[in-house]
Design a protein around this motif. Sequence first.
Motif, mmCIF file in Angstrom:
data_model
loop_
_atom_site.group_PDB
_atom_site.id
_atom_site.type_symbol
_atom_site.label_atom_id
_atom_site.label_comp_id
_atom_site.label_asym_id
_atom_site.label_seq_id
_atom_site.Cartn_x
_atom_site.Cartn_y
_atom_site.Cartn_z
ATOM 1 N N PRO A 324 0.776 -1.193 0.071
ATOM 2 C CA PRO A 324 0.064 0.115 0.263
ATOM 3 C C PRO A 324 0.865 1.130 0.177
ATOM 4 O O PRO A 324 1.872 1.298 0.601
ATOM 5 C CB PRO A 324 -0.906 -0.133 1.403
ATOM 6 C CG PRO A 324 -0.052 -1.055 2.156
ATOM 7 C CD PRO A 324 0.388 -1.875 1.103
ATOM 8 N N LEU A 325 0.479 2.368 -0.655
ATOM 9 C CA LEU A 325 0.641 3.595 -0.615
ATOM 10 C C LEU A 325 -0.390 4.512 -0.210
ATOM 11 O O LEU A 325 -1.337 4.561 -0.888
ATOM 12 C CB LEU A 325 1.380 3.964 -1.707
ATOM 13 C CG LEU A 325 2.627 3.361 -2.490
ATOM 14 C CD1 LEU A 325 2.925 4.026 -3.922
ATOM 15 C CD2 LEU A 325 3.890 3.608 -1.376
ATOM 16 N N ILE A 326 0.002 5.448 0.807
ATOM 17 C CA ILE A 326 -1.263 6.370 0.960
ATOM 18 C C ILE A 326 -0.963 7.916 0.706
ATOM 19 O O ILE A 326 0.058 8.391 0.861
ATOM 20 C CB ILE A 326 -1.162 6.176 2.560
ATOM 21 C CG1 ILE A 326 -1.056 4.816 3.348
ATOM 22 C CG2 ILE A 326 -2.313 7.009 3.340
ATOM 23 C CD1 ILE A 326 -0.578 4.489 4.595
ATOM 24 N N GLU A 327 -1.851 8.198 0.051
ATOM 25 C CA GLU A 327 -1.847 9.434 -0.613
ATOM 26 C C GLU A 327 -2.641 10.401 0.117
ATOM 27 O O GLU A 327 -3.876 10.143 0.592
ATOM 28 C CB GLU A 327 -2.336 9.291 -2.211
ATOM 29 C CG GLU A 327 -1.742 10.106 -2.977
ATOM 30 C CD GLU A 327 -2.606 10.175 -4.417
ATOM 31 O OE1 GLU A 327 -2.187 9.354 -5.266
ATOM 32 O OE2 GLU A 327 -3.442 10.547 -4.619
ATOM 33 N N GLY A 328 -2.217 11.529 0.433
ATOM 34 C CA GLY A 328 -3.189 12.728 1.158
ATOM 35 C C GLY A 328 -3.085 12.625 2.536
ATOM 36 O O GLY A 328 -3.946 13.270 3.301
ATOM 37 N N LEU A 329 -2.246 11.846 3.171
ATOM 38 C CA LEU A 329 -2.129 11.709 4.686
ATOM 39 C C LEU A 329 -2.175 13.126 5.460
ATOM 40 O O LEU A 329 -2.868 13.360 6.259
ATOM 41 C CB LEU A 329 -1.191 10.870 5.306
ATOM 42 C CG LEU A 329 -1.406 10.517 6.682
ATOM 43 C CD1 LEU A 329 -2.671 9.962 7.042
ATOM 44 C CD2 LEU A 329 -0.081 9.340 6.890
ATOM 45 N N GLU A 330 -1.108 13.865 4.883
ATOM 46 C CA GLU A 330 -0.929 15.087 5.540
ATOM 47 C C GLU A 330 -2.104 16.018 5.462
ATOM 48 O O GLU A 330 -2.462 16.585 6.562
ATOM 49 C CB GLU A 330 0.103 15.783 5.033
ATOM 50 C CG GLU A 330 1.612 14.963 5.495
ATOM 51 C CD GLU A 330 2.938 15.795 4.898
ATOM 52 O OE1 GLU A 330 3.571 15.210 4.011
ATOM 53 O OE2 GLU A 330 3.169 16.717 5.298
ATOM 54 N N GLU A 331 -2.543 16.184 4.399
ATOM 55 C CA GLU A 331 -3.601 16.917 4.094
ATOM 56 C C GLU A 331 -5.006 16.577 4.928
ATOM 57 O O GLU A 331 -5.768 17.460 5.645
ATOM 58 C CB GLU A 331 -4.198 17.049 2.540
ATOM 59 C CG GLU A 331 -4.810 18.430 2.130
ATOM 60 C CD GLU A 331 -5.147 18.012 0.644
ATOM 61 O OE1 GLU A 331 -6.073 18.677 0.347
ATOM 62 O OE2 GLU A 331 -4.256 17.454 -0.027
ATOM 63 N N LEU A 333 -4.875 14.776 7.881
ATOM 64 C CA LEU A 333 -4.702 15.074 9.058
ATOM 65 C C LEU A 333 -4.652 16.496 9.621
ATOM 66 O O LEU A 333 -4.687 16.743 10.828
ATOM 67 C CB LEU A 333 -3.010 14.353 9.735
ATOM 68 C CG LEU A 333 -3.103 12.663 9.600
ATOM 69 C CD1 LEU A 333 -1.674 12.392 10.057
ATOM 70 C CD2 LEU A 333 -4.234 12.340 10.570
ATOM 71 N N ILE A 377 -9.578 12.993 -0.606
ATOM 72 C CA ILE A 377 -8.012 13.277 -0.658
ATOM 73 C C ILE A 377 -7.133 12.211 -0.214
ATOM 74 O O ILE A 377 -6.215 11.818 -0.578
ATOM 75 C CB ILE A 377 -7.556 14.497 0.226
ATOM 76 C CG1 ILE A 377 -8.127 14.359 1.671
ATOM 77 C CG2 ILE A 377 -8.261 15.743 -0.336
ATOM 78 C CD1 ILE A 377 -7.712 15.571 2.554
#
Lengths: 387, 387
Positions: A324-331, A333, A377
Amino acid sequence: MDKKVFGYPLKKIGIIGGGQLGKMLSQKAKQMGFYVISLDPSAECPAASVSDEIIVSDFYNPEKLKELVKKSDVTTYEIEHINTAALKELYNKGYNILPSPYCLEIIQDKLRQKQVLKEAGLPVPKFEKVESFDISFFESFGFPLVQKATKGGYDGRGVVVIKDSRSMDKILKTESYVEKFVDVEKELAVIVARNQKGDVVSYPVVEMVFDEAANILDMLIVPARVEKDIEDEAKKIAIKAVETLQSVGVFGVELFLTKDRKILINEIAPRPHNSGHYTIEACITSQFEQHLRAICGLPLGSTKLLSPAVMINLLGEEGYRGTPLIEGLEEALSIEGVSFHFYGKKLTAPFRKMGHVTVVDNDQERAIEKARKVKEILKIKSEVKIG
Amino acid sequence: MDKKVFGYPLKKIGIIGGGQLGKMLSQKAKQMGFYVISLDPSAECPAASVSDEIIVSDFYNPEKLKELVKKSDVTTYEIEHINTAALKELYNKGYNILPSPYCLEIIQDKLRQKQVLKEAGLPVPKFEKVESFDISFFESFGFPLVQKATKGGYDGRGVVVIKDSRSMDKILKTESYVEKFVDVEKELAVIVARNQKGDVVSYPVVEMVFDEAANILDMLIVPARVEKDIEDEAKKIAIKAVETLQSVGVFGVELFLTKDRKILINEIAPRPHNSGHYTIEACITSQFEQHLRAICGLPLGSTKLLSPAVMINLLGEEGYRGTPLIEGLEEALSIEGVSFHFYGKKLTAPFRKMGHVTVVDNDQERAIEKARKVKEILKIKSEVKIG
């Protein structure tokens, strides 16, 4: 109350299944000072690194199940598709398995589950065992109908909707029953817990919002946006259903609210349930702690809601399979009130449950808005695109 | 915001120290999809069974610390008494250690900590380095005073109160400083988090109530029962103190509210702190999640309080040493709003922190009442009585 003294660990808990439910249950158990042994086919399952021990086995191996049960003060499970016969044998010898394998057996057989609920006077959609695959049987039951396999269905598998006699090619040639197609206004769910003394508590009513196009759960909203009398009735029915089963633990009761304002039971899960994940952040006692309290003979905890909440599942994106690759985590959170859960499955696949997000916000509409934004996101993909 | 993509695990977190703080940090990290490596002298420490890996080592072994740091994307710690020199060397080579070992070095030396805070214009009690153990030095500083060892003090160790010249036999013959004895109205604490971008957030102000007789913390009450201006001032000072340290992570800032309404900084811990345990149940983002967000370059979470809360530590009862036995658990858990944490230490000892309980209740007075009741009924003993 007797002054029972607990040693350390409080008790040894055996959990059949090391997926996300087992992981969350184990994490709460470890917080409280229990010892946890998980049984799962994969030594790298989500629960493995947060349990004390892992027994690697499929869910049907009687020897391995016996090993788990014998090592544990109480054994429970996070899935229904397990060897009930082996568990019944151990249960009859006096081993502590909760909810009881007899209760599980009723729930595993969806037709029997419906019959038991109906016999207890609980509202369920009209149903009938499929005695023949001849069109005349289905016609006489009446269209539109839903055909459901009695065993082995999960997350929409083993279920077909038959609108009329022209859709007869879709029917499942398997042990099954038919159910009247319900004109649903909303789908609701209630988590109910029952302990050994027979105390029963219910959590707030949750509204399950579906994505009609993809036929998957879109978000869970709590408290459900329904009138007070519907809420009370839903809780009453859910509690009575769990009391009917006469077992111990946490149960997820899925309900239909029909267009003509009736509540019908859809189905029951004898375990912590996806619709109860919000309780980790939003309730005084999470469904996982409640399950532990129930199966360990402890008093049940408060089910009080501290804040409105919305939960979304993080499913593997379509078109991706692999690490898995997680996109948009920073946004994601950066949005106030967002709690991120990632289960630790080694591989993503389309629609696989990889994690979830709970949003708490005093303002329910804003919570829904935020959850929708997170959904937009936050994406679970992988390096390589498939198909 | 850049669209950074996270793989699984999100990051590998190294934690020096596997006690209760390490355990709670690890549990939150595992929830969020991190990989956790704990380093502790005991393979059976509280964090061991909830981490992915454990490195067995004392906190001063440079080789083992290096192994941890090299294996981890970011290394942090739950205790201050560790080999700062070894960590500085690794830090200077570019390894990610947060809060930075330079910050830790300042905090480890309580005298330097005070000097740094004073130089930044922050309010601290009057203090002076002990240059001589001659009575004349102490007399000229003025009684009553508190003498504190500059290094190695912990939980009241390395601290003596000298009321007057007749108590001079109590003085510590060690590297130390003296501090004016503060006439304390209340002791307060504030958890502050700072991330790599320099964003800073503070949690609500906590009131630390001490048992004067035993000189131990009795309970932590949040929000603190102080006027709004005191609360604002406490947060302002705590934030400025953490900004002064210019590092990254969660910090516990202990404060004195003096009888004449001044706020003075007592000391700072560069890690999640006992006074922040209530955040697990009562805040949107727990101090442990906040620490992870901070050290991993993620946006900080909301510090909003969802409910008033009271926390009590569960200390080993006096007179008992050995495998813990927990008395009164059922009765304690029957009180609404009680969350029970048991750390999993194999042995209890007098005043050892064995667990804690958080009580949440809308009504602060009732929360305090409930906490008091839990304290009365919940006891950590052992089979054999000592002494």
